[in-house]
Design a protein around this motif. Sequence first.
Motif, short mmCIF file in Angstrom:
data_model
loop_
_atom_site.label_atom_id
_atom_site.label_comp_id
_atom_site.label_asym_id
_atom_site.label_seq_id
_atom_site.Cartn_x
_atom_site.Cartn_y
_atom_site.Cartn_z
N ALA A 131 0.81 -1.29 0.41
CA ALA A 131 -0.02 -0.48 -0.25
C ALA A 131 1.07 1.66 -0.58
N ASP A 132 0.42 2.11 -0.85
CA ASP A 132 -0.43 2.08 -2.03
C ASP A 132 0.13 1.45 -2.88
N GLY A 133 -0.63 0.96 -3.53
CA GLY A 133 -0.58 -0.36 -4.95
C GLY A 133 -0.45 0.98 -6.20
N VAL A 134 0.80 1.26 -7.31
CA VAL A 134 0.19 1.52 -8.19
C VAL A 134 0.27 1.19 -9.76
N ILE A 135 -0.61 1.88 -10.30
CA ILE A 135 -1.66 1.01 -11.92
C ILE A 135 -0.35 2.34 -12.71
N ASP A 136 0.51 2.40 -13.29
CA ASP A 136 0.54 3.44 -14.24
C ASP A 136 -0.08 3.50 -15.33
N SER A 137 -0.05 4.93 -15.79
CA SER A 137 -1.01 4.89 -17.13
C SER A 137 -0.38 3.91 -18.32
N GLY A 138 0.80 3.36 -18.35
CA GLY A 138 0.55 3.02 -19.73
C GLY A 138 0.88 1.23 -19.83
N TYR A 139 0.22 0.45 -18.18
CA TYR A 139 0.61 -0.79 -17.43
C TYR A 139 -0.61 -1.24 -18.63
N ARG A 140 -0.67 -1.93 -19.23
CA ARG A 140 -2.85 -2.92 -20.08
C ARG A 140 -2.47 -4.75 -19.78
N GLY A 141 -1.82 -4.66 -18.26
CA GLY A 141 -1.35 -6.29 -17.98
C GLY A 141 -2.72 -6.34 -16.59
N GLU A 142 -3.61 -7.61 -16.61
CA GLU A 142 -4.10 -7.47 -15.10
C GLU A 142 -3.47 -6.70 -13.52
N VAL A 143 -4.62 -6.59 -13.44
CA VAL A 143 -4.56 -5.38 -12.63
C VAL A 143 -4.24 -6.80 -11.21
N GLY A 144 -3.90 -7.30 -10.24
CA GLY A 144 -3.21 -7.86 -9.02
C GLY A 144 -3.15 -6.85 -7.96
N VAL A 145 -3.59 -7.41 -6.71
CA VAL A 145 -4.12 -7.02 -5.44
C VAL A 145 -3.06 -8.15 -4.56
#
Length: 146
Positions: free
Chosen positions: A77-91
């Motif tokens: 935390a906090d996990g970051v998803i960048d604007s260029g990432y297109r893979g499956e979101v994982g937690v």
Amino acid sequence: MEIEVERVNKDIELPKYQHFGEDAGLDLHAAEEITIESGEYELIKTGLKIAVPKGYAAFVYPRSGLALKKGVTVLNADGVIDSGYRGEVGVILINHGPESFKINLNDRIAQLIIQKVNIIEWKEVDSLRESQRGDGGFGHTGVKKN
């Protein structure tokens, strides 16, 4: 704001607000069934891919109820998803609780917040301007020196 989303797993609910217009975070759901043992952590798939617009990032936050009631939280935390990432979101969840924690398909496991981010450029200088605080840190204002 409109965000493109692709369901890798069609059985998974889209992230949603529990109280639309009042909540900051959208609930993310688990796309798999798994048990996290006490003291262990696991990467949980969400069954979703998202396209975060440039100038924004998605942040994965813990759910307060899971943390309080079960001792389960987001490890990075906090996990970051960048604007260029297109893979499956994982937690990445960690179980700090005393008992095993079972995750079922479509359980709410975390929350997602989309935020604007500033793109910066460094301006190197020979020395920084002085401030009232100076270089004091790590609790220096709360401890008296002898």
